[in-house]
Design an enzyme around this catalytic site. Structure first.
Site, PDB file in Angstrom:
ATOM      1  N   ARG A   1      11.046  -1.649   2.987  1.00  0.00           N
ATOM      2  CA  ARG A   1       9.709  -1.046   3.002  1.00  0.00           C
ATOM      3  C   ARG A   1       9.192  -1.001   1.571  1.00  0.00           C
ATOM      4  O   ARG A   1       9.897  -1.313   0.627  1.00  0.00           O
ATOM      5  CB  ARG A   1       9.685   0.329   3.692  1.00  0.00           C
TER       6      ARG A   1
ATOM      7  N   GLN B   1      10.310   9.461   2.179  1.00  0.00           N
ATOM      8  CA  GLN B   1      10.661   8.446   1.171  1.00  0.00           C
ATOM      9  C   GLN B   1      10.873   9.070  -0.213  1.00  0.00           C
ATOM     10  O   GLN B   1      11.640   8.552  -1.008  1.00  0.00           O
ATOM     11  CB  GLN B   1       9.568   7.368   1.073  1.00  0.00           C
TER      12      GLN B   1
ATOM     13  N   ASP C   1      -0.729   0.334  -1.268  1.00  0.00           N
ATOM     14  CA  ASP C   1      -0.450  -0.707  -0.270  1.00  0.00           C
ATOM     15  C   ASP C   1      -1.598  -1.700  -0.162  1.00  0.00           C
ATOM     16  O   ASP C   1      -1.396  -2.849   0.233  1.00  0.00           O
ATOM     17  CB  ASP C   1      -0.185  -0.073   1.097  1.00  0.00           C
TER      18      ASP C   1
END
Ligand code: MRU
Length: 352
Positions: free
Chosen positions: A51, A202, A243
């Site tokens: 990821r 995360q 992102d």
């Protein structure tokens, strides 16, 4: 300028497979997994074994090579091999919709396929070479981002970050945590505050792990605590990853980033986004056009396999939010730090 040596390599192409750190096992285990098939790579991206925007880009590029190897075993004509491979490449991109790096890296592989004059084996070799090139370039780009970013880190700063935009979200070194690594190499008095980052944690599971592995001081806080520490004057700057960044500077990043940016603005704390140019999507005018991934409801209703809420409760789980460009002090890239007006600075950096 002193250089920081990181121990972490997240993903790499080895002979005829992709080797990656399995990020679903953190923090209990730090294990590698070998991905040998295209569909396995699609699933690894979707289930977040790998990821982080740049890392899933490289995973996608490797995935195209894996599909090519499988199709080569099917005795197809060169024309059918190419047709099928381009379809598989387009499928790979659908594994996660928000990070543009996945699309970007797969498109780089598609260009190789479309422009190649070689036979099937030759195309596979060219895809391997290109995958490796993208992999190695990622680390170099992150080091440049880190070095530019370090220039705006005050001496002894406490840097707040959200999610994980570190070595484990890239091939190595990291974007936001690349800034931390470069700054730390020259000033070991800096430290990091890491938001835990619900619902996938995360920050807690990955950011703390990689900073502890590299010996950089880190303090874990829960997502709701950031304003408290900002008010107390304990945060000097915020650095996060992205992102997808629109042409006007609006930046999508892990859900909760927008809240941190608003809190930073209120407390007059600089808020930086660190990202490679491959994260900037000049095809979209603003963040309104960014597709936000909706993830499984279990990520919200359960922690470590245990339900934490009333059975059957309504849940919504967007994986990302968009921080409006007015809240961003600067976008740290491998070509320098872009400043507002982002429409102009982004257009300018892509001209050269
Ligand atoms: O859902 P994830 O863990 O893939 O989300 C990761 C992030 O939001 C990162 O901050 C982003 O991808 C930048 S990574 C350098």
């Amino acid at each position: 300028m002193a250089e920081f040596k990181s121990k972490i390599k997240t993903i790499e192409w080895v002979d005829n497979y992709s080797k990656m750190v399995d990020q679903t096992k953190f923090p209990e285990h730090y294990e590698y997994v070998n991905i040998t098939k295209g569909q396995e790579m699609f699933d690894a991206i979707k289930t977040m074994i790998v990821r982080g925007a740049p890392a899933i880009g490289i995973a996608g590029a490797h995935g195209v090579v894996l599909y090519a190897q499988e199709l080569a075993a099917q005795n197809l004509s060169r024309e059918d091999f190419i047709k099928n491979l381009l379809e598989k490449a387009d499928y790979m991109v659908t594994a996660r919709p928000t990070a543009v790096n996945l699309y970007w890296a797969v498109e780089k592989q598609k260009e190789i396929i479309k422009n190649s004059k070689s036979d099937i084996d030759g195309i596979i070799s060219e895809l391997k070479v290109n995958g490796k090139k993208l992999e190695l370039e990622d680390i170099e780009i992150n080091k440049k981002i880190g070095d530019y970013g370090a220039m705006v880190v005050p001496k002894g700063a406490t840097i707040l970050t959200h999610c994980n935009a570190g070595a484990l979200a890239t091939v190595g070194y990291g974007t936001a945590l690349g800034v931390v690594r470069s700054a730390y190499a020259n000033d070991p008095t800096i430290q990091v505050f890491a938001d835990e980052t619900r619902p996938r944690q995360q920050g807690a599971r990955i950011t703390t792990l990689e900073l502890v592995m590299d010996g950089i001081p880190v303090t874990l806080i829960t997502d709701g605590m950031c304003s408290y520490f900002m008010k107390k004057g304990m945060i000097d700057m915020v650095v996060v990853g992205a992102d997808r960044i629109a042409a006007n500077g609006d930046a999508a990043n892990k859900i909760g980033t927008y809240t941190v940016a608003i809190a930073a603005k209120y407390h007059n704390i600089p808020f930086y986004v660190a990202a490679p140019l491959s994260t900037i999507d000049t095809n979209i005018k603003s963040g309104d056009e960014i597709v936000i991934e909706e993830r499984s409801h279990e990520e919200v209703t359960m922690i470590n396999g245990k339900t934490i809420c009333a059975q059957g409760v309504n849940v919504i789980n967007p994986g990302f939010d968009v921080t409006p460009h007015e809240l961003i002090t600067g976008i740290i890239t491998e070509k320098g730090i872009l400043k507002p007006d982002y429409k102009m600075s982004i257009a300018e950096v892509f001209k050269n």
